[in-house]
Design a protein around this motif. Sequence first.
Motif, PDB file in Angstrom:
ATOM      1  N   VAL A  72       0.860  -1.184   0.000  1.00 21.74           N
ATOM      2  CA  VAL A  72       0.000   0.000   0.000  1.00 21.74           C
ATOM      3  C   VAL A  72       0.896   1.235   0.000  1.00 21.74           C
ATOM      4  N   SER A  73       0.598   2.195  -0.854  1.00 19.89           N
ATOM      5  CA  SER A  73       1.434   3.385  -0.974  1.00 19.89           C
ATOM      6  C   SER A  73       1.223   4.335   0.208  1.00 19.89           C
ATOM      7  N   LYS A  74       2.225   5.173   0.419  1.00 15.69           N
ATOM      8  CA  LYS A  74       2.151   6.164   1.493  1.00 15.69           C
ATOM      9  C   LYS A  74       0.983   7.124   1.249  1.00 15.69           C
ATOM     10  N   GLY A  75       0.772   7.488   0.003  1.00  9.12           N
ATOM     11  CA  GLY A  75      -0.337   8.375  -0.341  1.00  9.12           C
ATOM     12  C   GLY A  75      -1.687   7.775   0.013  1.00  9.12           C
ATOM     13  N   ALA A  76      -1.820   6.464  -0.187  1.00 14.01           N
ATOM     14  CA  ALA A  76      -3.076   5.787   0.159  1.00 14.01           C
ATOM     15  C   ALA A  76      -3.314   5.852   1.664  1.00 14.01           C
ATOM     16  N   TRP A  77      -2.255   5.672   2.455  1.00 17.75           N
ATOM     17  CA  TRP A  77      -2.390   5.772   3.918  1.00 17.75           C
ATOM     18  C   TRP A  77      -2.811   7.177   4.326  1.00 17.75           C
ATOM     19  N   PHE A  78      -2.194   8.203   3.717  1.00 17.64           N
ATOM     20  CA  PHE A  78      -2.576   9.586   4.015  1.00 17.64           C
ATOM     21  C   PHE A  78      -4.062   9.800   3.732  1.00 17.64           C
ATOM     22  N   ARG A  79      -4.507   9.325   2.572  1.00 16.09           N
ATOM     23  CA  ARG A  79      -5.906   9.549   2.190  1.00 16.09           C
ATOM     24  C   ARG A  79      -6.876   8.849   3.136  1.00 16.09           C
ATOM     25  N   ILE A  80      -6.558   7.625   3.552  1.00 20.52           N
ATOM     26  CA  ILE A  80      -7.485   6.906   4.439  1.00 20.52           C
ATOM     27  C   ILE A  80      -7.525   7.554   5.819  1.00 20.52           C
ATOM     28  N   VAL A  81      -6.381   8.041   6.294  1.00 16.29           N
ATOM     29  CA  VAL A  81      -6.357   8.723   7.597  1.00 16.29           C
ATOM     30  C   VAL A  81      -7.159  10.017   7.524  1.00 16.29           C
ATOM     31  N   PHE A  82      -6.959  10.791   6.453  1.00 21.50           N
ATOM     32  CA  PHE A  82      -7.716  12.038   6.311  1.00 21.50           C
ATOM     33  C   PHE A  82      -9.207  11.773   6.192  1.00 21.50           C
ATOM     34  N   LEU A  83      -9.575  10.713   5.474  1.00 18.04           N
ATOM     35  CA  LEU A  83     -10.989  10.355   5.340  1.00 18.04           C
ATOM     36  C   LEU A  83     -11.579  10.004   6.699  1.00 18.04           C
ATOM     37  N   ALA A  84     -10.853   9.234   7.497  1.00 14.68           N
ATOM     38  CA  ALA A  84     -11.340   8.863   8.831  1.00 14.68           C
ATOM     39  C   ALA A  84     -11.552  10.103   9.694  1.00 14.68           C
ATOM     40  N   PHE A  85     -10.585  11.013   9.694  1.00 11.67           N
ATOM     41  CA  PHE A  85     -10.745  12.238  10.470  1.00 11.67           C
ATOM     42  C   PHE A  85     -11.903  13.093   9.951  1.00 11.67           C
ATOM     43  N   ALA A  86     -12.060  13.142   8.638  1.00 14.60           N
ATOM     44  CA  ALA A  86     -13.167  13.914   8.069  1.00 14.60           C
ATOM     45  C   ALA A  86     -14.509  13.325   8.474  1.00 14.60           C
ATOM     46  N   LEU A  87     -14.614  11.991   8.471  1.00 16.12           N
ATOM     47  CA  LEU A  87     -15.872  11.355   8.873  1.00 16.12           C
ATOM     48  C   LEU A  87     -16.177  11.586  10.351  1.00 16.12           C
ATOM     49  N   VAL A  88     -15.160  11.477  11.189  1.00 20.46           N
ATOM     50  CA  VAL A  88     -15.353  11.744  12.623  1.00 20.46           C
ATOM     51  C   VAL A  88     -15.754  13.196  12.821  1.00 20.46           C
ATOM     52  N   ASN A  89     -15.079  14.095  12.118  1.00 16.58           N
ATOM     53  CA  ASN A  89     -15.386  15.513  12.218  1.00 16.58           C
ATOM     54  C   ASN A  89     -16.827  15.788  11.786  1.00 16.58           C
TER      55      ASN A  89
END
Length: 77
Positions: free
Chosen positions: A10-27
């Motif tokens: 899994v690419s580093k960019g994919a990890w960044f995107r999934i983390v940002f998505l999780a924070f956006a959903l929680v927010n």
Amino acid sequence: MSEQKQIRPVSKGAWFRIVFLAFALVNQLLVVYGKSPLPFTEAQLEQLFSLIWTAVAALVAWWKDNDWSEKARSRVK
């Protein structure tokens, strides 16, 4: 017999995107329920994730580059 396909990591960019998505959903859930949204900007989250990633990589490199285990120290160079 069937050949096994190589699965790329899994690419580093994919990890960044999934983390940002999780924070956006929680927010978003916090906003929907009238709570205070997370006080982080996307840039701050990216910096935090990058810092954690770098720290973990540094620790792994440090551990792998030094002979800490008894097995490693007993090797003949």
